[in-house]
Design a protein around this motif. Structure first.
Motif, PDB file in Angstrom:
ATOM      1  N   ILE A  23       0.559  -1.188   0.542  1.00 44.53           N
ATOM      2  CA  ILE A  23       0.340   0.290   0.069  1.00 44.53           C
ATOM      3  C   ILE A  23       0.677   1.342   0.085  1.00 44.53           C
ATOM      4  CG2 ILE A  23      -1.244   1.453   1.808  1.00 44.53           C
ATOM      5  CD1 ILE A  23      -3.100  -1.822   1.990  1.00 44.53           C
ATOM      6  N   LYS A  24       0.239   1.736  -0.601  1.00 46.85           N
ATOM      7  CA  LYS A  24       0.766   3.738  -0.999  1.00 46.85           C
ATOM      8  C   LYS A  24       0.408   4.443  -0.686  1.00 46.85           C
ATOM      9  CE  LYS A  24       4.993   1.222  -3.946  1.00 46.85           C
ATOM     10  NZ  LYS A  24       5.664   1.622  -5.672  1.00 46.85           N
ATOM     11  N   SER A  25       0.646   5.279  -0.339  1.00 45.56           N
ATOM     12  CA  SER A  25      -0.206   6.463   0.331  1.00 45.56           C
ATOM     13  C   SER A  25       0.708   7.814   0.374  1.00 45.56           C
ATOM     14  CB  SER A  25      -1.065   6.282   1.797  1.00 45.56           C
ATOM     15  OG  SER A  25       0.515   6.744   2.234  1.00 45.56           O
ATOM     16  N   LEU A  26       0.068   9.285  -0.672  1.00 50.99           N
ATOM     17  CA  LEU A  26       0.774  11.311  -0.306  1.00 50.99           C
ATOM     18  C   LEU A  26      -0.381  11.299   0.358  1.00 50.99           C
ATOM     19  CD1 LEU A  26       3.001  11.292  -1.961  1.00 50.99           C
ATOM     20  CD2 LEU A  26       2.760  11.273  -3.372  1.00 50.99           C
ATOM     21  N   ILE A  27       0.269  12.377   0.408  1.00 53.25           N
ATOM     22  CA  ILE A  27      -1.118  13.478   0.693  1.00 53.25           C
ATOM     23  C   ILE A  27      -0.260  14.496   1.010  1.00 53.25           C
ATOM     24  CG2 ILE A  27      -0.869  13.371   3.863  1.00 53.25           C
ATOM     25  CD1 ILE A  27      -3.512  14.122   3.623  1.00 53.25           C
ATOM     26  N   SER A  28      -1.174  15.416   0.245  1.00 51.98           N
ATOM     27  CA  SER A  28      -0.840  16.718  -0.143  1.00 51.98           C
ATOM     28  C   SER A  28      -0.403  17.595   1.336  1.00 51.98           C
ATOM     29  CB  SER A  28      -1.046  17.597  -0.710  1.00 51.98           C
ATOM     30  OG  SER A  28      -2.363  17.834  -0.291  1.00 51.98           O
ATOM     31  N   HIS A  29       0.903  18.294   1.956  1.00 49.06           N
ATOM     32  CA  HIS A  29       0.704  18.523   3.345  1.00 49.06           C
ATOM     33  C   HIS A  29       2.333  20.025   3.738  1.00 49.06           C
ATOM     34  CE1 HIS A  29       1.012  19.713   7.638  1.00 49.06           C
ATOM     35  NE2 HIS A  29      -0.232  19.476   6.850  1.00 49.06           N
ATOM     36  N   GLU A  30       2.220  20.604   3.601  1.00 52.88           N
ATOM     37  CA  GLU A  30       3.366  21.496   3.707  1.00 52.88           C
ATOM     38  C   GLU A  30       4.439  20.544   5.245  1.00 52.88           C
ATOM     39  OE1 GLU A  30       0.839  24.813   5.425  1.00 52.88           O
ATOM     40  OE2 GLU A  30       0.665  22.289   4.667  1.00 52.88           O
ATOM     41  N   MET A  31       4.237  20.132   6.042  1.00 49.80           N
ATOM     42  CA  MET A  31       4.711  19.406   7.231  1.00 49.80           C
ATOM     43  C   MET A  31       5.868  20.528   7.409  1.00 49.80           C
ATOM     44  SD  MET A  31       4.036  16.121   7.954  1.00 49.80           S
ATOM     45  CE  MET A  31       5.175  15.057   8.344  1.00 49.80           C
ATOM     46  N   GLU A  32       5.644  21.986   7.841  1.00 51.45           N
ATOM     47  CA  GLU A  32       5.968  23.087   8.724  1.00 51.45           C
ATOM     48  C   GLU A  32       6.443  22.320  10.058  1.00 51.45           C
ATOM     49  OE1 GLU A  32       6.569  26.172   7.070  1.00 51.45           O
ATOM     50  OE2 GLU A  32       8.077  26.014   8.452  1.00 51.45           O
ATOM     51  N   ALA A  69      10.763  15.368  11.296  1.00 47.49           N
ATOM     52  CA  ALA A  69      11.809  15.337  10.261  1.00 47.49           C
ATOM     53  C   ALA A  69      11.396  14.517   8.896  1.00 47.49           C
ATOM     54  CB  ALA A  69      13.282  14.153  10.398  1.00 47.49           C
ATOM     55  N   ILE A  70       9.814  14.127   9.013  1.00 45.94           N
ATOM     56  CA  ILE A  70       9.641  13.915   7.231  1.00 45.94           C
ATOM     57  C   ILE A  70       9.315  14.539   6.706  1.00 45.94           C
ATOM     58  CG2 ILE A  70       7.452  12.887   6.844  1.00 45.94           C
ATOM     59  CD1 ILE A  70       8.758  10.404   8.993  1.00 45.94           C
ATOM     60  N   SER A  71       9.302  14.573   5.477  1.00 47.10           N
ATOM     61  CA  SER A  71       9.321  15.568   4.791  1.00 47.10           C
ATOM     62  C   SER A  71       8.101  16.249   3.940  1.00 47.10           C
ATOM     63  CB  SER A  71       9.959  14.894   3.391  1.00 47.10           C
ATOM     64  OG  SER A  71      11.886  14.369   3.068  1.00 47.10           O
ATOM     65  N   ALA A  72       8.008  17.293   3.024  1.00 45.63           N
ATOM     66  CA  ALA A  72       6.523  17.689   3.124  1.00 45.63           C
ATOM     67  C   ALA A  72       6.173  17.109   2.033  1.00 45.63           C
ATOM     68  CB  ALA A  72       6.985  19.064   1.997  1.00 45.63           C
ATOM     69  N   ASN A  73       4.907  16.680   1.702  1.00 46.20           N
ATOM     70  CA  ASN A  73       3.741  15.709   1.464  1.00 46.20           C
ATOM     71  C   ASN A  73       4.315  15.189   1.604  1.00 46.20           C
ATOM     72  OD1 ASN A  73       2.748  18.264   0.110  1.00 46.20           O
ATOM     73  ND2 ASN A  73       4.616  18.312  -1.661  1.00 46.20           N
ATOM     74  N   PRO A  74       4.273  13.765   2.887  1.00 49.23           N
ATOM     75  CA  PRO A  74       4.674  12.714   3.200  1.00 49.23           C
ATOM     76  C   PRO A  74       3.713  11.961   2.370  1.00 49.23           C
ATOM     77  CG  PRO A  74       2.960  14.077   4.490  1.00 49.23           C
ATOM     78  CD  PRO A  74       3.494  15.049   4.319  1.00 49.23           C
ATOM     79  N   TYR A  75       5.146  10.353   2.445  1.00 52.71           N
ATOM     80  CA  TYR A  75       4.482   9.808   1.789  1.00 52.71           C
ATOM     81  C   TYR A  75       4.996   8.369   2.726  1.00 52.71           C
ATOM     82  CZ  TYR A  75       6.507   5.580  -1.355  1.00 52.71           C
ATOM     83  OH  TYR A  75       6.006   4.290  -2.091  1.00 52.71           O
ATOM     84  N   GLN A  76       4.388   6.810   2.567  1.00 51.01           N
ATOM     85  CA  GLN A  76       4.415   6.753   3.376  1.00 51.01           C
ATOM     86  C   GLN A  76       4.233   5.091   2.699  1.00 51.01           C
ATOM     87  OE1 GLN A  76       4.362   5.926   6.537  1.00 51.01           O
ATOM     88  NE2 GLN A  76       5.565   4.149   6.176  1.00 51.01           N
ATOM     89  N   SER A  77       4.595   3.608   2.557  1.00 50.63           N
ATOM     90  CA  SER A  77       4.286   2.509   2.589  1.00 50.63           C
ATOM     91  C   SER A  77       4.754   1.429   3.298  1.00 50.63           C
ATOM     92  CB  SER A  77       5.395   2.729   1.071  1.00 50.63           C
ATOM     93  OG  SER A  77       6.456   1.700   0.966  1.00 50.63           O
ATOM     94  N   PHE A  78       4.040   0.555   3.132  1.00 53.16           N
ATOM     95  CA  PHE A  78       3.611  -0.610   4.324  1.00 53.16           C
ATOM     96  C   PHE A  78       3.240  -1.885   3.078  1.00 53.16           C
ATOM     97  CE2 PHE A  78      -0.409  -0.372   5.921  1.00 53.16           C
ATOM     98  CZ  PHE A  78      -0.982   0.944   4.716  1.00 53.16           C
ATOM     99  N   PHE A  79       3.257  -3.025   3.580  1.00 52.35           N
ATOM    100  CA  PHE A  79       2.191  -3.950   3.376  1.00 52.35           C
ATOM    101  C   PHE A  79       1.553  -4.210   4.356  1.00 52.35           C
ATOM    102  CE2 PHE A  79       6.735  -3.759   1.774  1.00 52.35           C
ATOM    103  CZ  PHE A  79       6.654  -4.010   0.065  1.00 52.35           C
ATOM    104  N   ASP A  94      -4.133  16.156  11.853  1.00 47.28           N
ATOM    105  CA  ASP A  94      -2.749  16.828  11.963  1.00 47.28           C
ATOM    106  C   ASP A  94      -2.970  17.108  13.008  1.00 47.28           C
ATOM    107  OD1 ASP A  94      -2.585  19.758  11.345  1.00 47.28           O
ATOM    108  OD2 ASP A  94      -3.274  19.555   9.235  1.00 47.28           O
ATOM    109  N   ASP A  95      -1.171  18.164  13.162  1.00 44.37           N
ATOM    110  CA  ASP A  95      -1.707  18.683  14.584  1.00 44.37           C
ATOM    111  C   ASP A  95      -2.544  19.677  15.091  1.00 44.37           C
ATOM    112  OD1 ASP A  95       1.457  18.389  15.800  1.00 44.37           O
ATOM    113  OD2 ASP A  95       2.508  19.963  14.381  1.00 44.37           O
TER     114      ASP A  95
END
Lengths: 109, 154
Positions: A23-32, A69-79, A94-95
């Motif tokens: 499963i691969k996921s991506l969300i648009s977020h600035e992660m300030e 420390a997670i990049s902007a537009n965080p990506y996460q994949s797992f099985f 979100d915060d």
């Protein structure tokens, strides 16, 4: 960047029983991160997505705690091992207290 | 002639002033985590136990051209059964402003203890991972990532 974060999830629509699916996921977020300063030298307040959670038919299968420390537009994949047909629910926390949710169905033959 | 000789000095003074200002603005941000901070985080999670080496594969580039987006993958050998599975993986960085990077929590339903994401690295540093197994044992691994800033090997 006040647009509402848009989640995107990619997973197969069908799978064989016992098959390992990614499963691969991506969300648009600035992660300030809260570490940056603006032109006047004032700290830009932290605003990140701090948690990601995946459930299958209501039961938690995977979870992640994200730090600044997670990049902007965080990506996460797992099985996940496919066992039965059902629905995945993905939640990003979100915060500021809001949750972003995505749902995906899978048919297991 | 007079203006020609004075011009560079004024420019120099301006540039020096700008540099000093920039340094002052950056200085409070240079409070990076130290390896001892990572050890402190480890101690909290370990609760007196000793981690063993190995079992975890870290998938990180040896050299990251852009510290803002560094791919990070973890893969842990485990049968992932109810009796024997990986509970969690905690990842720390010893040269970021804060040591914590990410924690992944697995369940036997995952079938495979592997996950990946993208992380930020402020500078060249070590990435350290701590694996928590269902039987209470711990494993650790670390890898250095060189972060090149502007391609000059910083």
């Amino acid at each position: 960047m006040s647009t509402r974060p848009t989640p995107r999830v990619r997973l197969p629509a069908t799978a064989k029983a016992g098959e390992m699916i990614e499963i691969k996921s991506l969300i648009s977020h600035e992660m300030e991160s809260g570490q940056r300063r603006d032109a006047q030298g004032a700290a830009i307040p932290r605003k990140i997505i701090k948690g990601f959670r995946a459930t299958f038919n209501g039961k938690e299968v995977f979870r992640a705690d994200w730090h600044p420390a997670i990049s902007a537009n965080p990506y996460q994949s797992f099985f996940v091992k496919a066992t039965e047909s059902g629905e995945f629910e993905f939640t990003w926390s979100d915060d500021d207290g809001s949750n972003y949710v995505a749902k995906n169905k899978i048919t297991v033959a | 002639m007079d203006t020609l000789t004075r011009e560079p000095t004024r420019r120099f003074a301006l540039a020096a002033g700008a540099l000093a200002f920039a340094a002052a603005a950056i200085a409070p941000r240079l409070a990076f985590a130290k390896p001892s901070d990572v050890e402190a985080e480890f101690a909290k999670l370990l609760g007196g136990k000793k981690p063993s080496d190995g079992r975890i594969k870290l998938d990180l580039p040896a050299i990251a051209e852009n510290g803002l987006v560094v791919p990070l993958g973890v893969d842990i050998e485990s049968p992932m059964t109810d009796a024997d599975h990986v509970k969690a993986v905690h990842v720390f960085a010893d040269g970021n402003p804060q040591p914590g990077v990410v924690s992944f929590y697995f369940t036997p339903q995952c079938g495979k203890a592997a996950a990946s994401t993208r992380i930020r690295l402020a500078q060249t540093q070590n990435i350290v991972a701590l694996v928590e197994m269902s039987n209470g044992s711990f494993f650790t691994a670390s890898q250095e990532v060189k972060v090149t800033i502007g391609g000059c090997g910083g």
